[in-house]
Design a protein around this motif. Structure first.
Motif, short mmCIF file in Angstrom:
data_model
loop_
_atom_site.label_atom_id
_atom_site.label_comp_id
_atom_site.label_asym_id
_atom_site.label_seq_id
_atom_site.Cartn_x
_atom_site.Cartn_y
_atom_site.Cartn_z
N VAL A 21 0.89 -1.10 0.00
CA VAL A 21 -0.02 0.03 -0.14
C VAL A 21 1.01 1.22 -0.03
O VAL A 21 0.68 2.23 -0.91
N GLY A 22 1.72 1.33 0.95
CA GLY A 22 2.78 2.32 0.80
C GLY A 22 3.46 2.74 -0.19
O GLY A 22 3.61 3.76 -0.96
N GLU A 23 3.91 1.56 -1.00
CA GLU A 23 4.77 1.63 -2.11
C GLU A 23 4.13 2.14 -3.37
O GLU A 23 4.37 3.07 -4.03
N LYS A 24 2.65 1.71 -3.38
CA LYS A 24 1.73 2.26 -4.28
C LYS A 24 1.40 3.59 -4.32
O LYS A 24 1.42 4.28 -5.27
N LEU A 25 1.26 3.93 -3.07
CA LEU A 25 0.79 5.45 -2.74
C LEU A 25 2.06 6.28 -3.12
O LEU A 25 1.71 7.28 -3.81
N ILE A 26 3.29 5.89 -2.86
CA ILE A 26 4.28 6.49 -3.16
C ILE A 26 4.69 6.59 -4.61
O ILE A 26 4.79 7.86 -5.39
N MET A 27 4.29 5.51 -5.39
CA MET A 27 4.60 5.61 -6.78
C MET A 27 3.55 6.28 -7.42
O MET A 27 3.64 6.94 -8.68
N ASP A 28 2.16 6.23 -6.99
CA ASP A 28 1.03 6.92 -7.75
C ASP A 28 1.18 8.44 -7.42
O ASP A 28 0.36 9.02 -8.13
N ASP A 29 1.84 9.09 -6.41
CA ASP A 29 1.60 10.34 -6.13
C ASP A 29 2.87 10.95 -6.44
O ASP A 29 3.87 10.97 -5.79
N ASN A 30 2.70 11.69 -7.71
CA ASN A 30 4.04 12.33 -8.16
C ASN A 30 4.62 13.43 -7.23
O ASN A 30 5.67 13.94 -7.43
N THR A 31 3.70 13.98 -6.35
CA THR A 31 4.21 15.04 -5.70
C THR A 31 5.07 14.57 -4.53
O THR A 31 6.14 15.32 -3.92
N LEU A 32 5.31 13.48 -4.19
CA LEU A 32 6.05 12.86 -3.28
C LEU A 32 7.69 12.54 -3.89
O LEU A 32 8.82 12.62 -3.24
N ILE A 33 7.72 11.67 -5.24
CA ILE A 33 9.08 11.79 -5.81
C ILE A 33 9.62 12.77 -6.21
O ILE A 33 8.92 13.55 -6.79
N GLY A 34 10.91 13.10 -5.78
CA GLY A 34 11.41 14.11 -6.37
C GLY A 34 11.22 15.33 -5.55
O GLY A 34 11.85 16.43 -5.73
N ASN A 35 10.22 15.32 -4.50
CA ASN A 35 9.94 16.42 -3.49
C ASN A 35 11.46 16.54 -2.65
O ASN A 35 11.35 15.87 -1.78
N PRO A 36 11.88 17.63 -2.64
CA PRO A 36 13.01 17.82 -1.55
C PRO A 36 12.51 18.00 -0.36
O PRO A 36 13.41 17.69 0.68
N ASP A 37 11.34 18.36 -0.11
CA ASP A 37 10.85 18.52 1.37
C ASP A 37 10.30 17.16 2.06
O ASP A 37 9.79 16.94 3.17
N VAL A 38 10.37 15.94 0.95
CA VAL A 38 9.91 14.83 1.51
C VAL A 38 11.07 13.67 1.50
O VAL A 38 11.45 13.50 0.52
N GLU A 39 11.27 13.03 2.60
CA GLU A 39 12.24 11.98 2.47
C GLU A 39 11.55 10.74 2.99
O GLU A 39 10.84 10.76 4.11
N ILE A 40 11.53 9.66 2.39
CA ILE A 40 10.85 8.36 2.37
C ILE A 40 12.02 7.39 2.79
O ILE A 40 12.86 6.97 1.99
#
Length: 51
Positions: A21-40
């Motif tokens: 679920v978390g992986e799908k959320l991360i992959m589906d939400d383009n605002t998380l990938i490459g956002n310098p304010d978000v570290e996962i």
């Protein structure tokens, strides 16, 4: 997802979710990938063979 600890006083969370679920959320939400304010930092499961 369920919040395990909101790490009071910080902008961080510890969360848990069913497998994938978390992986799908991360992959589906383009605002998380490459956002310098978000570290996962996923907690990768490891497997060990026992003799």
């Amino acid at each position: 997802m369920r919040i395990i600890d909101d790490l009071s006083g910080t902008p961080q969370l510890i969360v848990t979710d069913p497998a994938g679920v978390g992986e799908k959320l991360i992959m589906d939400d383009n605002t998380l990938i490459g956002n310098p304010d978000v570290e996962i930092y996923p907690n990768e499961a490891t497997a060990v063979l026992v003799d």
